[in-house]
Write a protein that holds these residues in place. Structure first.
Motif, PDB file in Angstrom:
ATOM      1  N   HIS A  21     -10.269   3.261  11.344  1.00  0.00           N
ATOM      2  CA  HIS A  21     -10.263   1.958  10.920  1.00  0.00           C
ATOM      3  C   HIS A  21      -9.095   1.389  10.231  1.00  0.00           C
ATOM      4  O   HIS A  21      -8.558   0.235  10.670  1.00  0.00           O
ATOM      5  CB  HIS A  21     -11.442   1.855   9.610  1.00  0.00           C
ATOM      6  CG  HIS A  21     -11.251   2.619   8.553  1.00  0.00           C
ATOM      7  ND1 HIS A  21     -11.457   3.958   8.375  1.00  0.00           N
ATOM      8  CD2 HIS A  21     -10.979   2.359   7.122  1.00  0.00           C
ATOM      9  CE1 HIS A  21     -11.212   4.386   7.254  1.00  0.00           C
ATOM     10  NE2 HIS A  21     -10.949   3.419   6.495  1.00  0.00           N
ATOM     11  N   PHE A  22      -8.231   2.290   9.499  1.00  0.00           N
ATOM     12  CA  PHE A  22      -7.021   1.907   8.980  1.00  0.00           C
ATOM     13  C   PHE A  22      -6.004   1.462  10.343  1.00  0.00           C
ATOM     14  O   PHE A  22      -5.416   0.624  10.298  1.00  0.00           O
ATOM     15  CB  PHE A  22      -6.349   3.017   8.146  1.00  0.00           C
ATOM     16  CG  PHE A  22      -6.817   3.098   6.802  1.00  0.00           C
ATOM     17  CD1 PHE A  22      -7.280   2.165   6.053  1.00  0.00           C
ATOM     18  CD2 PHE A  22      -7.253   4.280   6.251  1.00  0.00           C
ATOM     19  CE1 PHE A  22      -7.851   2.415   4.611  1.00  0.00           C
ATOM     20  CE2 PHE A  22      -7.970   4.716   5.193  1.00  0.00           C
ATOM     21  CZ  PHE A  22      -8.143   3.536   4.327  1.00  0.00           C
ATOM     22  N   TYR A  23      -6.092   2.204  11.145  1.00  0.00           N
ATOM     23  CA  TYR A  23      -5.050   1.980  12.212  1.00  0.00           C
ATOM     24  C   TYR A  23      -5.581   0.845  13.100  1.00  0.00           C
ATOM     25  O   TYR A  23      -4.946   0.061  13.637  1.00  0.00           O
ATOM     26  CB  TYR A  23      -5.294   3.202  13.094  1.00  0.00           C
ATOM     27  CG  TYR A  23      -4.439   4.523  12.484  1.00  0.00           C
ATOM     28  CD1 TYR A  23      -2.988   4.645  12.209  1.00  0.00           C
ATOM     29  CD2 TYR A  23      -5.439   5.313  11.868  1.00  0.00           C
ATOM     30  CE1 TYR A  23      -2.626   5.651  11.413  1.00  0.00           C
ATOM     31  CE2 TYR A  23      -4.660   6.403  11.172  1.00  0.00           C
ATOM     32  CZ  TYR A  23      -3.523   6.484  10.972  1.00  0.00           C
ATOM     33  OH  TYR A  23      -2.841   7.720  10.097  1.00  0.00           O
ATOM     34  N   VAL A  24      -6.795   0.743  13.001  1.00  0.00           N
ATOM     35  CA  VAL A  24      -7.432  -0.481  14.089  1.00  0.00           C
ATOM     36  C   VAL A  24      -7.013  -1.741  13.320  1.00  0.00           C
ATOM     37  O   VAL A  24      -6.331  -2.868  13.793  1.00  0.00           O
ATOM     38  CB  VAL A  24      -8.975  -0.472  13.946  1.00  0.00           C
ATOM     39  CG1 VAL A  24      -9.636  -1.916  14.671  1.00  0.00           C
ATOM     40  CG2 VAL A  24      -9.391   0.608  14.994  1.00  0.00           C
ATOM     41  N   ILE A  25      -7.180  -1.675  11.884  1.00  0.00           N
ATOM     42  CA  ILE A  25      -6.586  -3.023  11.338  1.00  0.00           C
ATOM     43  C   ILE A  25      -5.339  -3.150  11.199  1.00  0.00           C
ATOM     44  O   ILE A  25      -4.935  -4.358  11.434  1.00  0.00           O
ATOM     45  CB  ILE A  25      -7.094  -2.560   9.603  1.00  0.00           C
ATOM     46  CG1 ILE A  25      -8.827  -2.822   9.532  1.00  0.00           C
ATOM     47  CG2 ILE A  25      -6.515  -3.733   8.755  1.00  0.00           C
ATOM     48  CD1 ILE A  25      -9.105  -2.321   8.071  1.00  0.00           C
ATOM     49  N   ALA A  26      -4.373  -2.209  11.032  1.00  0.00           N
ATOM     50  CA  ALA A  26      -2.874  -2.202  11.168  1.00  0.00           C
ATOM     51  C   ALA A  26      -2.434  -2.846  12.435  1.00  0.00           C
ATOM     52  O   ALA A  26      -1.803  -3.881  12.595  1.00  0.00           O
ATOM     53  CB  ALA A  26      -2.378  -0.890  10.988  1.00  0.00           C
ATOM     54  N   VAL A  50      10.690  -8.195  12.388  1.00  0.00           N
ATOM     55  CA  VAL A  50      11.270  -7.326  11.368  1.00  0.00           C
ATOM     56  C   VAL A  50       9.818  -6.690  10.553  1.00  0.00           C
ATOM     57  O   VAL A  50       9.735  -5.447  10.189  1.00  0.00           O
ATOM     58  CB  VAL A  50      12.124  -8.071  10.300  1.00  0.00           C
ATOM     59  CG1 VAL A  50      12.512  -7.002   9.027  1.00  0.00           C
ATOM     60  CG2 VAL A  50      13.246  -8.348  10.981  1.00  0.00           C
ATOM     61  N   VAL A  51       8.966  -7.713  10.343  1.00  0.00           N
ATOM     62  CA  VAL A  51       7.837  -7.098   9.578  1.00  0.00           C
ATOM     63  C   VAL A  51       6.866  -5.994  10.474  1.00  0.00           C
ATOM     64  O   VAL A  51       6.726  -5.008   9.982  1.00  0.00           O
ATOM     65  CB  VAL A  51       6.848  -8.166   9.173  1.00  0.00           C
ATOM     66  CG1 VAL A  51       5.704  -7.933   8.623  1.00  0.00           C
ATOM     67  CG2 VAL A  51       7.397  -9.016   7.936  1.00  0.00           C
ATOM     68  N   ILE A  52       6.934  -6.437  11.623  1.00  0.00           N
ATOM     69  CA  ILE A  52       6.213  -5.487  12.830  1.00  0.00           C
ATOM     70  C   ILE A  52       6.858  -4.386  12.705  1.00  0.00           C
ATOM     71  O   ILE A  52       6.394  -3.034  12.851  1.00  0.00           O
ATOM     72  CB  ILE A  52       6.157  -6.149  14.074  1.00  0.00           C
ATOM     73  CG1 ILE A  52       4.968  -7.322  13.886  1.00  0.00           C
ATOM     74  CG2 ILE A  52       5.571  -5.235  15.036  1.00  0.00           C
ATOM     75  CD1 ILE A  52       4.886  -8.059  15.253  1.00  0.00           C
ATOM     76  N   ALA A  53       8.208  -4.089  12.914  1.00  0.00           N
ATOM     77  CA  ALA A  53       8.921  -3.236  13.004  1.00  0.00           C
ATOM     78  C   ALA A  53       8.841  -2.076  11.630  1.00  0.00           C
ATOM     79  O   ALA A  53       8.581  -0.924  11.686  1.00  0.00           O
ATOM     80  CB  ALA A  53      10.488  -3.222  12.950  1.00  0.00           C
ATOM     81  N   ILE A  54       8.961  -2.623  10.430  1.00  0.00           N
ATOM     82  CA  ILE A  54       8.838  -2.042   9.246  1.00  0.00           C
ATOM     83  C   ILE A  54       7.157  -1.428   9.146  1.00  0.00           C
ATOM     84  O   ILE A  54       7.012  -0.278   8.820  1.00  0.00           O
ATOM     85  CB  ILE A  54       8.719  -2.822   8.091  1.00  0.00           C
ATOM     86  CG1 ILE A  54      10.493  -3.461   7.805  1.00  0.00           C
ATOM     87  CG2 ILE A  54       8.247  -2.163   6.859  1.00  0.00           C
ATOM     88  CD1 ILE A  54      10.618  -4.173   6.978  1.00  0.00           C
ATOM     89  N   ALA A  55       6.173  -1.891   9.631  1.00  0.00           N
ATOM     90  CA  ALA A  55       4.647  -1.470   9.563  1.00  0.00           C
ATOM     91  C   ALA A  55       4.715  -0.387  10.604  1.00  0.00           C
ATOM     92  O   ALA A  55       4.246   0.456  10.428  1.00  0.00           O
ATOM     93  CB  ALA A  55       3.995  -2.722   9.968  1.00  0.00           C
ATOM     94  N   ILE A  59       3.961   3.604   9.902  1.00  0.00           N
ATOM     95  CA  ILE A  59       2.699   4.285  10.380  1.00  0.00           C
ATOM     96  C   ILE A  59       3.306   5.659  11.190  1.00  0.00           C
ATOM     97  O   ILE A  59       2.757   6.593  10.877  1.00  0.00           O
ATOM     98  CB  ILE A  59       2.068   3.471  11.433  1.00  0.00           C
ATOM     99  CG1 ILE A  59       1.317   2.248  10.808  1.00  0.00           C
ATOM    100  CG2 ILE A  59       0.856   4.506  12.340  1.00  0.00           C
ATOM    101  CD1 ILE A  59       0.663   1.245  11.572  1.00  0.00           C
ATOM    102  N   THR A  60       4.327   5.419  11.851  1.00  0.00           N
ATOM    103  CA  THR A  60       4.995   6.596  12.572  1.00  0.00           C
ATOM    104  C   THR A  60       5.395   7.605  11.485  1.00  0.00           C
ATOM    105  O   THR A  60       5.385   8.666  11.640  1.00  0.00           O
ATOM    106  CB  THR A  60       6.099   6.144  13.311  1.00  0.00           C
ATOM    107  OG1 THR A  60       5.794   5.017  14.365  1.00  0.00           O
ATOM    108  CG2 THR A  60       6.628   7.173  14.134  1.00  0.00           C
ATOM    109  N   LEU A  61       6.158   7.300  10.466  1.00  0.00           N
ATOM    110  CA  LEU A  61       6.489   8.172   9.292  1.00  0.00           C
ATOM    111  C   LEU A  61       5.339   8.872   8.955  1.00  0.00           C
ATOM    112  O   LEU A  61       5.271  10.281   8.512  1.00  0.00           O
ATOM    113  CB  LEU A  61       7.099   7.465   8.410  1.00  0.00           C
ATOM    114  CG  LEU A  61       7.557   8.246   7.262  1.00  0.00           C
ATOM    115  CD1 LEU A  61       8.671   9.356   7.704  1.00  0.00           C
ATOM    116  CD2 LEU A  61       8.284   7.414   6.113  1.00  0.00           C
ATOM    117  N   SER A  62       4.456   8.306   8.366  1.00  0.00           N
ATOM    118  CA  SER A  62       3.157   9.009   7.904  1.00  0.00           C
ATOM    119  C   SER A  62       2.410   9.959   8.815  1.00  0.00           C
ATOM    120  O   SER A  62       2.104  11.092   8.389  1.00  0.00           O
ATOM    121  CB  SER A  62       2.087   7.872   7.429  1.00  0.00           C
ATOM    122  OG  SER A  62       1.373   7.366   8.350  1.00  0.00           O
TER     123      SER A  62
END
Length: 252
Positions: A21-26, A50-55, A59-62
């Motif tokens: 659900h977290f990934y669907v929301i993100a 920029v905001v999308i790139a940070i988000a 996600i990729t880092l986690s």
């Protein structure tokens, strides 16, 4: 006993399955932002990418860190238990919070020992939806006993070693957590040991999981809890930069 081995990417795949659900929301929010960006003035259209790139980077880092911890590292080899020198015939107890990835591994590593498994998960108190999903997808270890975190049935039959791996942090209430630890204190023999593995609310876990690190407890909080429960911290090790191993014994 059937040999249990972990599948490639099992850890990170489980995280996605249990927390989908977290990934669907993100990704829904990212899609909405991308659409909104089409209607912004040219002068500020750089902001949302920029905001999308940070988000996306977060996600990729986690997920990358999760892969490193749960799939790449040796955490599930249990080789880090060698220093305990667990003798054949030792009585072992594994206590988890509804999702058990270690009992089969302990049984395989110590076939000459007795192993009891307790599950203290209570959906009324431990409300993580990810645990509910995990319980539906994975069968419990045979003969697992349901227990209350405030009543672990070991007082009359104490163990040599009690393991609590990625579980105690699910007890969000401090008083309940200290009472739980006191139960463990009563449940080991005078020379027994408690083995706890946890993420910490610290800088490495903040970098990896950003606000998700609030799901964990700080090192200082754990040490206060251990002291209140009557334990001495015999040893603390970093299994990875993101995981702490605490080995506890009764105070002399």
């Amino acid at each position: 006993m059937e040999t249990v081995t972990r599948k490639p990417f099992q850890g990170v795949i489980n995280i996605i399955r249990f927390n989908w659900h977290f990934y669907v929301i993100a990704f829904t929010l990212i899609g909405i932002l991308a659409i909104v960006n089409l209607f912004l003035a040219d002068s500020i259209q750089w902001v949302i990418p920029v905001v999308i790139a940070i988000a996306a980077a977060s996600i990729t880092l986690s997920l990358s860190v999760s892969y490193y911890i749960y799939d790449y590292s040796n955490i599930y080899s249990l080789d880090w238990l060698q220093s305990l020198n667990i003798a054949p015939g030792a009585s072992l107890v594994n206590i988890h919070a509804g999702f058990d990835e270690t009992s089969h591994l302990l049984a395989q590593r110590y076939p000459a020992s007795t192993l009891q498994v307790f599950d203290f998960y209570d959906p009324q108190k431990h409300t993580e939806v990810s645990i509910e999903r995990a319980r539906k997808l994975y069968s419990p270890y045979p003969h697992t006993q349901k227990v209350d975190s405030n009543n672990i049935p070991l007082t009359t039959n104490p163990a040599d070693y009690i393991f609590n791996i990625f579980a105690a942090h699910e007890i969000r209430n401090t008083a309940e957590r200290v009472t739980f630890l006191k139960q463990l204190h009563s449940g080991i023999k005078p020379a027994g040991r408690i083995v706890i593995v946890e993420h910490l609310r610290d800088l490495p876990n903040f970098i990896a999981y950003n606000i998700g690190f609030f799901h964990f407890h700080s090192r200082a909080e754990w040490k206060r809890n251990f002291t209140e429960a009557g334990f001495a911290l015999e040893q603390e090790l970093s299994l990875t930069p993101f995981l702490a191993l605490f080995i506890l014994c009764k105070k002399p």
